[in-house]
Write a protein that holds these residues in place. Sequence first.
Motif, mmCIF file in Angstrom:
data_model
loop_
_atom_site.group_PDB
_atom_site.id
_atom_site.type_symbol
_atom_site.label_atom_id
_atom_site.label_comp_id
_atom_site.label_asym_id
_atom_site.label_seq_id
_atom_site.Cartn_x
_atom_site.Cartn_y
_atom_site.Cartn_z
ATOM 1 N N ASP A 24 0.882 -1.178 0.000
ATOM 2 C CA ASP A 24 0.000 0.000 0.000
ATOM 3 C C ASP A 24 0.921 1.231 0.000
ATOM 4 O O ASP A 24 1.583 1.521 0.986
ATOM 5 C CB ASP A 24 -0.876 -0.030 1.257
ATOM 6 N N TYR A 25 0.955 1.918 -1.141
ATOM 7 C CA TYR A 25 1.931 3.012 -1.300
ATOM 8 C C TYR A 25 1.297 4.398 -1.103
ATOM 9 O O TYR A 25 1.790 5.394 -1.636
ATOM 10 C CB TYR A 25 2.575 2.933 -2.695
ATOM 11 N N SER A 26 0.204 4.470 -0.328
ATOM 12 C CA SER A 26 -0.508 5.751 -0.144
ATOM 13 C C SER A 26 0.423 6.866 0.325
ATOM 14 O O SER A 26 0.452 7.947 -0.267
ATOM 15 C CB SER A 26 -1.647 5.594 0.862
ATOM 16 N N GLN A 27 1.197 6.617 1.392
ATOM 17 C CA GLN A 27 2.061 7.663 1.944
ATOM 18 C C GLN A 27 3.118 8.104 0.921
ATOM 19 O O GLN A 27 3.351 9.292 0.727
ATOM 20 C CB GLN A 27 2.749 7.174 3.233
ATOM 21 N N GLN A 28 3.736 7.108 0.265
ATOM 22 C CA GLN A 28 4.772 7.441 -0.733
ATOM 23 C C GLN A 28 4.183 8.267 -1.882
ATOM 24 O O GLN A 28 4.812 9.207 -2.367
ATOM 25 C CB GLN A 28 5.400 6.145 -1.300
ATOM 26 N N LEU A 29 2.961 7.912 -2.309
ATOM 27 C CA LEU A 29 2.338 8.645 -3.418
ATOM 28 C C LEU A 29 1.939 10.059 -2.992
ATOM 29 O O LEU A 29 2.028 11.008 -3.776
ATOM 30 C CB LEU A 29 1.114 7.881 -3.944
ATOM 31 N N TYR A 30 1.505 10.192 -1.736
ATOM 32 C CA TYR A 30 1.176 11.522 -1.197
ATOM 33 C C TYR A 30 2.429 12.416 -1.244
ATOM 34 O O TYR A 30 2.373 13.570 -1.644
ATOM 35 C CB TYR A 30 0.669 11.364 0.235
ATOM 36 N N ASP A 31 3.571 11.845 -0.862
ATOM 37 C CA ASP A 31 4.839 12.593 -0.896
ATOM 38 C C ASP A 31 5.240 12.922 -2.338
ATOM 39 O O ASP A 31 5.709 14.017 -2.632
ATOM 40 C CB ASP A 31 5.963 11.799 -0.212
ATOM 41 N N LYS A 32 5.033 11.952 -3.238
ATOM 42 C CA LYS A 32 5.446 12.155 -4.634
ATOM 43 C C LYS A 32 4.554 13.185 -5.337
ATOM 44 O O LYS A 32 5.004 13.872 -6.250
ATOM 45 C CB LYS A 32 5.446 10.825 -5.395
ATOM 46 N N TYR A 33 3.304 13.246 -4.895
ATOM 47 C CA TYR A 33 2.393 14.275 -5.425
ATOM 48 C C TYR A 33 3.016 15.651 -5.173
ATOM 49 O O TYR A 33 3.142 16.478 -6.076
ATOM 50 C CB TYR A 33 1.035 14.152 -4.728
ATOM 51 N N ARG A 34 3.444 15.891 -3.938
ATOM 52 C CA ARG A 34 4.056 17.176 -3.593
ATOM 53 C C ARG A 34 5.378 17.377 -4.352
ATOM 54 O O ARG A 34 5.652 18.451 -4.876
ATOM 55 C CB ARG A 34 4.297 17.256 -2.079
ATOM 56 N N GLU A 35 6.189 16.307 -4.417
ATOM 57 C CA GLU A 35 7.499 16.401 -5.093
ATOM 58 C C GLU A 35 7.345 16.740 -6.578
ATOM 59 O O GLU A 35 8.206 17.405 -7.166
ATOM 60 C CB GLU A 35 8.281 15.091 -4.924
ATOM 61 N N SER A 36 6.242 16.296 -7.188
ATOM 62 C CA SER A 36 6.008 16.598 -8.616
ATOM 63 C C SER A 36 5.925 18.113 -8.833
ATOM 64 O O SER A 36 6.477 18.644 -9.801
ATOM 65 C CB SER A 36 4.699 15.979 -9.108
ATOM 66 N N PHE A 37 5.232 18.800 -7.924
ATOM 67 C CA PHE A 37 5.131 20.263 -8.018
ATOM 68 C C PHE A 37 6.478 20.911 -7.752
ATOM 69 O O PHE A 37 6.892 21.824 -8.473
ATOM 70 C CB PHE A 37 4.104 20.794 -7.008
ATOM 71 N N GLU A 38 7.138 20.445 -6.699
ATOM 72 C CA GLU A 38 8.419 21.051 -6.312
ATOM 73 C C GLU A 38 9.430 20.956 -7.448
ATOM 74 O O GLU A 38 10.117 21.928 -7.776
ATOM 75 C CB GLU A 38 8.959 20.372 -5.047
ATOM 76 N N GLU A 39 9.493 19.787 -8.080
ATOM 77 C CA GLU A 39 10.462 19.555 -9.162
ATOM 78 C C GLU A 39 10.171 20.482 -10.346
ATOM 79 O O GLU A 39 11.069 21.115 -10.898
ATOM 80 C CB GLU A 39 10.384 18.062 -9.566
ATOM 81 N N TYR A 40 8.868 20.604 -10.700
ATOM 82 C CA TYR A 40 8.469 21.451 -11.832
ATOM 83 C C TYR A 40 8.755 22.929 -11.530
ATOM 84 O O TYR A 40 9.276 23.669 -12.371
ATOM 85 C CB TYR A 40 6.976 21.238 -12.107
ATOM 86 N N ILE A 41 8.442 23.349 -10.316
ATOM 87 C CA ILE A 41 8.666 24.755 -9.927
ATOM 88 C C ILE A 41 10.155 25.092 -9.977
ATOM 89 O O ILE A 41 10.565 26.119 -10.527
ATOM 90 C CB ILE A 41 8.073 25.023 -8.517
ATOM 91 N N ILE A 42 10.981 24.220 -9.407
ATOM 92 C CA ILE A 42 12.424 24.492 -9.317
ATOM 93 C C ILE A 42 13.086 24.442 -10.693
ATOM 94 O O ILE A 42 13.935 25.271 -11.019
ATOM 95 C CB ILE A 42 13.095 23.527 -8.306
ATOM 96 N N SER A 43 12.666 23.481 -11.525
ATOM 97 C CA SER A 43 13.332 23.318 -12.824
ATOM 98 C C SER A 43 12.831 24.307 -13.874
ATOM 99 O O SER A 43 13.573 24.726 -14.750
ATOM 100 C CB SER A 43 13.132 21.891 -13.347
ATOM 101 N N THR A 44 11.560 24.707 -13.793
ATOM 102 C CA THR A 44 10.948 25.469 -14.889
ATOM 103 C C THR A 44 10.366 26.817 -14.473
ATOM 104 O O THR A 44 10.633 27.841 -15.109
ATOM 105 C CB THR A 44 9.824 24.619 -15.546
ATOM 106 N N VAL A 45 9.563 26.811 -13.426
ATOM 107 C CA VAL A 45 8.812 28.027 -13.077
ATOM 108 C C VAL A 45 9.732 29.129 -12.538
ATOM 109 O O VAL A 45 9.709 30.260 -13.032
ATOM 110 C CB VAL A 45 7.681 27.702 -12.060
ATOM 111 N N LEU A 46 10.537 28.811 -11.540
ATOM 112 C CA LEU A 46 11.411 29.838 -10.945
ATOM 113 C C LEU A 46 12.393 30.437 -11.951
ATOM 114 O O LEU A 46 12.517 31.662 -12.024
ATOM 115 C CB LEU A 46 12.133 29.290 -9.716
#
Length: 342
Positions: free
Chosen positions: A61-83
């Motif tokens: 059951d990967y609920s916790q890991q997926l919850y963390d990866k959901y947030r990491e998806s935004f962080e990665e996009y913001i740091i690499s592209t948006v900022l």
Amino acid sequence: MTTMNERKTIDLEQGWEFMQKGITKLKNILEGLPEPQFCSNDHISLYTTIYNMCTQKPPHDYSQQLYDKYRESFEEYIISTVLPSLREKHDEFMLRELVKRWANHKVMVRWLSRFFFYLDRYFIARRSLPALNEVGLTCFRDLVYKEINVKVRDAVISLIDQEREGEQIDRALLKNVLDIFVEIGMGSMQYYENDFEATMLKDTAAYYSRKASYWILEDSCPDYMLKAEECLKREKDRVSHYLHSSSEQKLLEKVQHELLFVYASQLLEKEHSGCHALLRDDKVDDLSRMYRLFCRIPRGLDPVSQIFKRHVTAEGTALVKQAEDAASNKKFQFCVAHDHVP
């Protein structure tokens, strides 16, 4: 034959690789790259992958890991592209980029929240964790907003001052930028009030303090009041076009303080055009404007009423003296006519 209970276990790495393809497709669409839109099958398969990975028996059951990866998806996009896209732009161009990035971010939150919907309904609800929508918006706030809000605030205030000087500005752009300060609070006005409004009000006070110090020397009382009335009307107009409605009272109070309260006695006592001269010459329009302006200020009508009282007293005294003079003059003439000694 495989039943539902015997479905193939998806391991974290393999499942996440599939999810990342969907997330990359979404990012490409947001970046305007040639990419076909999501069809309903794409949506269903991404949603189902998350559902399956969250409902497998422990330890799969990967609920916790997926919850963390959901947030990491935004962080990665913001740091690499948006900022990087925001850091290379300045002034109005930076504001335009920010509005675009915030709109895109909200689209990304909406889509990813749909893919990860099962987490919101079960995992998050049971654990009392922040909802997916909140996690997505918080990422933008912590990584983008906190880095650039001071630059954004200064750029907006600079445009407001340009407009006060008679220049044309893009009011719709300002409205969109200031909506970000409101929305980033997710129901609280603290970011708009602390990070934008407080400085904007200080700047407004300084701006009108400078203007008033020139006008009070150059202008007659009626001309000064016309300018003050026009300024108040324009500030009200600013609120209706791009400032938040909660700013209206605070903004008008700043303008009234600098233009009217600070210079009240100087303005009202002006030698050839002040309140006394207006009363003497029966300037009804100017007097009603004076009343309109000063009645909004705490105890603003006190000096006006003092001058009015002095005027009425002086006029009354003059009338009485005139009547007395006329009476004594008549008496003198009567005595002369009848050879009486008065």
